[in-house]
Write an enzyme that holds these catalytic residues in place. Structure first.
Site, PDB file in Angstrom:
ATOM      1  N   HIS A  46      42.110  41.658  50.856  1.00 39.85           N
ATOM      2  CA  HIS A  46      41.204  42.799  50.753  1.00 39.85           C
ATOM      3  C   HIS A  46      40.983  43.478  52.112  1.00 39.85           C
ATOM      4  O   HIS A  46      40.372  44.540  52.179  1.00 39.85           O
ATOM      5  CB  HIS A  46      39.852  42.362  50.190  1.00 39.85           C
ATOM      6  CG  HIS A  46      39.924  41.879  48.778  1.00 39.85           C
ATOM      7  ND1 HIS A  46      39.832  40.552  48.438  1.00 39.85           N
ATOM      8  CD2 HIS A  46      40.113  42.546  47.612  1.00 39.85           C
ATOM      9  CE1 HIS A  46      39.938  40.424  47.131  1.00 39.85           C
ATOM     10  NE2 HIS A  46      40.106  41.614  46.609  1.00 39.85           N
ATOM     11  N   ARG A  91      35.026  48.480  47.517  1.00 39.73           N
ATOM     12  CA  ARG A  91      34.581  47.085  47.637  1.00 39.73           C
ATOM     13  C   ARG A  91      34.322  46.707  49.101  1.00 39.73           C
ATOM     14  O   ARG A  91      33.533  45.806  49.375  1.00 39.73           O
ATOM     15  CB  ARG A  91      35.598  46.151  46.988  1.00 39.73           C
ATOM     16  CG  ARG A  91      35.690  46.389  45.486  1.00 39.73           C
ATOM     17  CD  ARG A  91      36.350  45.255  44.750  1.00 39.73           C
ATOM     18  NE  ARG A  91      37.804  45.264  44.895  1.00 39.73           N
ATOM     19  CZ  ARG A  91      38.611  44.393  44.282  1.00 39.73           C
ATOM     20  NH1 ARG A  91      38.115  43.450  43.502  1.00 39.73           N
ATOM     21  NH2 ARG A  91      39.923  44.458  44.448  1.00 39.73           N
ATOM     22  N   ASP A 131      41.324  43.354  34.380  1.00 39.11           N
ATOM     23  CA  ASP A 131      40.651  42.451  35.303  1.00 39.11           C
ATOM     24  C   ASP A 131      39.266  43.022  35.592  1.00 39.11           C
ATOM     25  O   ASP A 131      39.141  44.091  36.199  1.00 39.11           O
ATOM     26  CB  ASP A 131      41.457  42.332  36.595  1.00 39.11           C
ATOM     27  CG  ASP A 131      40.855  41.341  37.582  1.00 39.11           C
ATOM     28  OD1 ASP A 131      39.725  40.876  37.361  1.00 39.11           O
ATOM     29  OD2 ASP A 131      41.521  41.044  38.590  1.00 39.11           O
ATOM     30  N   GLU A 152      39.868  39.633  31.502  1.00 37.00           N
ATOM     31  CA  GLU A 152      39.837  38.609  32.558  1.00 37.00           C
ATOM     32  C   GLU A 152      38.562  38.670  33.385  1.00 37.00           C
ATOM     33  O   GLU A 152      38.117  39.745  33.790  1.00 37.00           O
ATOM     34  CB  GLU A 152      41.044  38.797  33.479  1.00 37.00           C
ATOM     35  CG  GLU A 152      41.081  37.822  34.653  1.00 37.00           C
ATOM     36  CD  GLU A 152      42.363  37.957  35.457  1.00 37.00           C
ATOM     37  OE1 GLU A 152      42.296  37.833  36.695  1.00 37.00           O
ATOM     38  OE2 GLU A 152      43.434  38.183  34.855  1.00 37.00           O
ATOM     39  N   GLU A 175      39.343  32.407  38.403  1.00 34.86           N
ATOM     40  CA  GLU A 175      39.744  32.807  39.753  1.00 34.86           C
ATOM     41  C   GLU A 175      38.727  32.363  40.796  1.00 34.86           C
ATOM     42  O   GLU A 175      39.097  31.914  41.884  1.00 34.86           O
ATOM     43  CB  GLU A 175      39.925  34.321  39.791  1.00 34.86           C
ATOM     44  CG  GLU A 175      40.138  34.903  41.163  1.00 34.86           C
ATOM     45  CD  GLU A 175      40.225  36.418  41.132  1.00 34.86           C
ATOM     46  OE1 GLU A 175      39.960  37.044  42.178  1.00 34.86           O
ATOM     47  OE2 GLU A 175      40.555  36.988  40.074  1.00 34.86           O
ATOM     48  N   ASP A 186      42.770  29.718  41.753  1.00 30.39           N
ATOM     49  CA  ASP A 186      43.483  30.151  42.952  1.00 30.39           C
ATOM     50  C   ASP A 186      43.673  28.908  43.821  1.00 30.39           C
ATOM     51  O   ASP A 186      42.693  28.284  44.238  1.00 30.39           O
ATOM     52  CB  ASP A 186      42.685  31.217  43.702  1.00 30.39           C
ATOM     53  CG  ASP A 186      43.478  31.828  44.850  1.00 30.39           C
ATOM     54  OD1 ASP A 186      43.934  31.065  45.729  1.00 30.39           O
ATOM     55  OD2 ASP A 186      43.650  33.057  44.877  1.00 30.39           O
ATOM     56  N   HIS A 232      45.792  32.277  40.026  1.00 29.60           N
ATOM     57  CA  HIS A 232      45.515  33.590  40.592  1.00 29.60           C
ATOM     58  C   HIS A 232      46.334  33.774  41.866  1.00 29.60           C
ATOM     59  O   HIS A 232      46.286  32.951  42.779  1.00 29.60           O
ATOM     60  CB  HIS A 232      44.026  33.719  40.929  1.00 29.60           C
ATOM     61  CG  HIS A 232      43.692  34.925  41.740  1.00 29.60           C
ATOM     62  ND1 HIS A 232      43.397  34.845  43.085  1.00 29.60           N
ATOM     63  CD2 HIS A 232      43.599  36.236  41.415  1.00 29.60           C
ATOM     64  CE1 HIS A 232      43.127  36.054  43.549  1.00 29.60           C
ATOM     65  NE2 HIS A 232      43.248  36.909  42.554  1.00 29.60           N
ATOM     66  N   GLU A 290      51.452  35.250  38.381  1.00 28.84           N
ATOM     67  CA  GLU A 290      50.909  36.543  38.778  1.00 28.84           C
ATOM     68  C   GLU A 290      51.544  37.005  40.077  1.00 28.84           C
ATOM     69  O   GLU A 290      51.750  36.220  41.004  1.00 28.84           O
ATOM     70  CB  GLU A 290      49.390  36.459  38.972  1.00 28.84           C
ATOM     71  CG  GLU A 290      48.763  37.762  39.436  1.00 28.84           C
ATOM     72  CD  GLU A 290      47.261  37.694  39.630  1.00 28.84           C
ATOM     73  OE1 GLU A 290      46.619  38.758  39.570  1.00 28.84           O
ATOM     74  OE2 GLU A 290      46.724  36.589  39.827  1.00 28.84           O
TER      75      GLU A 290
END
Length: 394
Positions: A22, A48, A214, A240, A268, A291, A318, A338
């Site tokens: 991110h 975010r 998601d 999800e 996740e 994850d 994840h 994924e």
């Protein structure tokens, strides 16, 4: 011949991409308007990063053996994680044999119970654990998947997570998972826009391509149920992480109320076998998505996966790039993987942890041959051009 021991553990931080994916420049799809638990506040709705999703940065852990071999791993944790490694966990790592991974994990977890259990502490333990598996693979000159029992199939198949499932189809992926844009605070108008976008994408990709939403912990049970029921018309494959991770009761209700055939996925942001035990025993979902960099590492994911297998549930980790690939290819109850589209416009396939890792494999036409994972350890190297910082030492 005796195995080497662990001489030193070191923890670093790095900014800009890497495991904290991110931590991107402006204009990246992953930081556009996406529904979050903070979307109820208009001032934190549009990106975010506005509420600090990228504040931690990447944690890099190196473990050096007495024969000079170095294993490493990366996850999200930044300076907080580095402090935990150097000031607390190092005592449980240094001096141990490289094979004592189970004992090291147990000591790290139990020693941090009073301030850990989930979140950044488990992220940090996960990073150490992955570095230990990388080290053991390098010492034995074997890829991690061979240490886990070897591949059960010749290749991995992938779905793509990103803002452009229509482009993902053209790239050969089996499905496209989109970020939900509008949350409950935007009312019926927001719900209508979510459904209109789903309809647009269904029209673009045709009937034989998976589409998923998601929801990133942003919904309540009523909104999630309405979304799922109205999305059935567009053959939504799964919904999800619709609810906050600790709302096991809400997930159980949602799973009962979604249309027949639609999957409920989550996990996740869950951690350890105990958290996933709640999801499984309370019938909260159809697919769990741990994850490996956040749930406790490979050592804990083995236990989580076995628990899910006993409950006849799928495990589709994840993201997490090579750290999940080496696991997924060894498990029958992980039939696909994924791939997180980290190109800013989700319009090309680039390595997930770019630029931090070198030799990171990526899918070709939505697939990856097992032979792409045959280098020792996890098969990746740290990019020497990335500026690592070691904020603490022990």
């Amino acid at each position: 011949m005796s195995e080497p021991t662990i001489k030193q553990v070191r923890a670093y931080t790095v900014r800009g991409g890497g495991a904290d994916y991110h931590d991107q420049a402006e204009g990246h799809w992953i930081d556009s308007q996406i529904a979050t638990p903070m979307s109820k506040y208009p001032e934190y709705r549009m990106t975010r990063r506005s509420f600090g999703l990228n504040v931690l940065g990447t944690l890099v852990v190196e473990v050096e053996a007495s024969d000079g071999t170095v294993g490493f791993a990366v996850t999200t944790g930044g300076e907080i994680g580095a402090w935990i490694v150097e000031k607390h966990l190092a005592r449980f790592i240094e001096g141990k044999q490289v094979t004592e991974i189970e004992k090291i994990w147990d000591q790290m977890f139990n020693a941090t119970l009073y301030y850990g259990r989930k979140g950044v502490v488990i992220n940090t333990i996960s990073c150490v654990d992955l570095a230990l598996w990388d080290l053991l693979g390098k010492v034995r000159q074997l890829p991690v998947h061979q240490l886990l029992g070897g591949p059960v199939r010749d290749e991995l198949v992938f779905y793509a997570t990103g803002a452009r499932p229509d482009l993902a189809k053209k790239m050969g992926f089996i499905g496209g998972k989109m970020p939900l844009v509008h949350g409950p605070a935007e009312g019926d108008e927001g719900l209508r826009k979510n459904l209109e976008h789903l309809a647009k994408m269904r029209s673009a990709v045709g009937d034989d391509f998976w589409l998923m939403y998601d929801c990133w912990m942003s919904l309540d049970v009523n909104y999630a149920t309405r979304l799922a029921q109205e999305a059935q018309a567009y053959d939504l494959k799964w919904i999800e992480e619709a609810l906050p991770p600790d709302d096991y009761w809400g997930y159980a209700q949602l799973k009962r109320d979604v249309p027949k055939g639609m999957l409920v996925n989550t996990g996740e942001h869950e951690a350890t076998r105990w958290g996933f035990r709640m999801l499984l025993e309370m019938e909260c979902c159809d697919v769990i998505q741990p994850d490996v960099g956040w749930c406790g590492g490979i050592t804990e994911l083995i236990k989580i996966s076995a628990l899910a297998d006993a409950h006849n549930k799928l495990v589709v980790p994840h993201g997490s790039s090579v750290y999940s690939y080496h696991f997924v290819i060894t498990r029958h109850n992980s039939p696909f993987a994924e791939f997180l589209m980290m190109a800013p416009k989700a319009d090309e396939v680039v390595p997930m942890f770019n630029p931090l890792l070198l030799d990171e494999p990526v899918p070709e036409n939505g697939r990856m041959a097992a032979s792409k994972l045959d280098k020792p350890g996890f098969g990746v190297r740290l990019n020497p051009d990335c500026e690592l910082s070691r904020p603490y030492q022990h």
